[in-house]
Design a protein around this motif. Structure first.
Motif, mmCIF file in Angstrom:
data_model
loop_
_atom_site.group_PDB
_atom_site.id
_atom_site.type_symbol
_atom_site.label_atom_id
_atom_site.label_comp_id
_atom_site.label_asym_id
_atom_site.label_seq_id
_atom_site.Cartn_x
_atom_site.Cartn_y
_atom_site.Cartn_z
ATOM 1 N N MET A 43 0.737 -1.184 0.050
ATOM 2 C CA MET A 43 -0.116 0.078 -0.108
ATOM 3 C C MET A 43 0.660 1.257 -0.057
ATOM 4 N N GLY A 44 1.974 1.266 0.588
ATOM 5 C CA GLY A 44 2.768 2.150 0.644
ATOM 6 C C GLY A 44 3.340 2.706 -0.664
ATOM 7 N N VAL A 45 3.813 1.611 -1.481
ATOM 8 C CA VAL A 45 4.303 1.952 -2.584
ATOM 9 C C VAL A 45 3.203 2.231 -3.790
ATOM 10 N N ALA A 46 2.040 1.561 -3.615
ATOM 11 C CA ALA A 46 0.981 2.151 -4.410
ATOM 12 C C ALA A 46 0.540 3.751 -4.373
ATOM 13 N N GLY A 47 0.473 4.050 -3.264
ATOM 14 C CA GLY A 47 0.009 5.295 -2.649
ATOM 15 C C GLY A 47 0.976 6.502 -2.934
ATOM 16 N N SER A 48 2.183 6.049 -3.160
ATOM 17 C CA SER A 48 3.292 7.175 -3.107
ATOM 18 C C SER A 48 3.210 8.208 -4.347
ATOM 19 N N PRO A 49 2.866 7.732 -5.524
ATOM 20 C CA PRO A 49 2.680 8.534 -6.579
ATOM 21 C C PRO A 49 1.850 9.728 -6.401
ATOM 22 N N VAL A 50 0.790 9.563 -5.680
ATOM 23 C CA VAL A 50 -0.091 10.647 -5.389
ATOM 24 C C VAL A 50 0.397 11.800 -4.533
ATOM 25 N N PHE A 51 1.163 11.374 -3.572
ATOM 26 C CA PHE A 51 2.051 12.183 -2.526
ATOM 27 C C PHE A 51 3.110 12.890 -3.391
ATOM 28 N N PHE A 52 3.984 11.964 -4.003
ATOM 29 C CA PHE A 52 4.971 12.478 -4.899
ATOM 30 C C PHE A 52 4.442 13.947 -5.947
ATOM 31 N N ARG A 53 3.386 13.663 -6.588
ATOM 32 C CA ARG A 53 3.107 14.918 -7.498
ATOM 33 C C ARG A 53 2.521 15.867 -6.758
ATOM 34 N N LEU A 54 1.803 15.653 -5.677
ATOM 35 C CA LEU A 54 1.547 16.864 -4.836
ATOM 36 C C LEU A 54 2.589 17.530 -4.012
ATOM 37 N N ALA A 55 3.502 16.839 -3.511
ATOM 38 C CA ALA A 55 4.637 17.443 -2.872
ATOM 39 C C ALA A 55 5.453 18.124 -3.872
ATOM 40 N N ARG A 56 5.792 17.655 -5.032
ATOM 41 C CA ARG A 56 6.472 18.160 -6.112
ATOM 42 C C ARG A 56 5.990 19.571 -6.658
#
Length: 264
Positions: free
Chosen positions: A134-147
């Motif tokens: 779940m951590g790997v699958a959810g990380s792209p959304v957080f990456f795009r937001l933080a970036r």
């Protein structure tokens, strides 16, 4: 603000019920009692028992410990993996930004639940594997937001002024840029935790998440599925707890969003 308070109070109640599960139920959620198999709701067993004579209320309360820990741990991992790398990518720019963006874009190309299933299938079922998946699958959304947030903040005048006064790139990021969008990230954290509760329950229901006999809300629902037509009350406990916990996170997320909305 009222939504956030209500969600926080509801979550605290559920968390306390899970923490003090043995004192509240008085039954071992794992040890079977074959003399009490399929017992209907009563003062002794408020939600009845399952096919092994285990108290459903005790298993629902104990399952909250596992489900909440898995969902919150996966959310924290998602934030650390996607959020931190998003800030790093936007802060450093250049090749680092390009490479990290392409990696997370590739992950984002997969449907979320399918990606979780692929990671679980490759790592094998288990509590730790579920958290990692779940951590790997959810990380792209957080990456795009933080970036995105970091790039916008780094262009602000106050950050440029800090750089003109001698602040290093790292200080501009950590001292000036990041604190200004932490509130928005908290909204996403609460929403993600609500989603991960349902994902964990789905994986456990399918037999790919928390392994038996450790109780989780998904496992208890799976146990109740086989005799749902004759003993529907067996699914009430885990269903209500799961829905209430997910709802509490959604209320917290909505309340935080309203507080951060300048038009409210």
């Amino acid at each position: 603000m009222k939504r956030a308070r209500f969600g926080t109070v509801l979550f605290v109640i559920i968390a306390l019920a899970a923490i003090f599960a043995p004192q509240l139920s008085g039954y071992d959620p794992i040890k079977p009692d074959y003399r009490a198999r399929y017992a209907p709701p009563s003062t002794t067993h408020p939600l009845g028992t399952d096919g092994l004579g285990r108290d459903v209320l005790a298993r629902s309360l104990a399952g909250g410990r596992v489900s909440l820990v898995v969902a919150l741990s996966a959310t924290l991992l998602t934030l650390m993996l996607g959020g931190v790398l998003g800030v790093v990518a936007a802060g450093l720019g250049g090749v680092t930004d390009t490479v990290l963006s392409r990696v997370f874009d590739a992950l984002l190309a997969f449907p979320g639940f399918l990606l979780i299933l692929l990671v679980v299938a490759s790592l094998g079922g288990g509590t730790l594997q579920t958290i990692m998946a779940m951590g790997v699958a959810g990380s792209p959304v957080f990456f795009r937001l933080a970036r995105s947030f970091t790039r916008n903040e780094m262009k602000a005048e106050y950050v440029t002024a800090a750089g003109a006064l001698g602040a290093t790139r790292g200080r501009q990021l950590l001292r000036h840029a990041v604190p200004n969008f932490l509130g928005s990230m908290v909204v996403q954290v609460a929403s993600t935790a609500a989603a991960f509760l349902l994902v964990e329950a789905s994986l456990s229901f399918l037999g790919l998440g928390v392994p038996l006999p450790t109780p989780s809300w998904g496992n208890v629902l799976q146990d109740a599925r086989s005799f749902l037509t004759t003993q529907p009350w067996a699914a009430v406990g885990p269903g209500v707890f799961l829905a209430s916990a997910s709802l509490s996170f959604q209320f917290i997320s909505d309340g935080m969003r309203d507080m951060l909305d300048r038009r409210s």
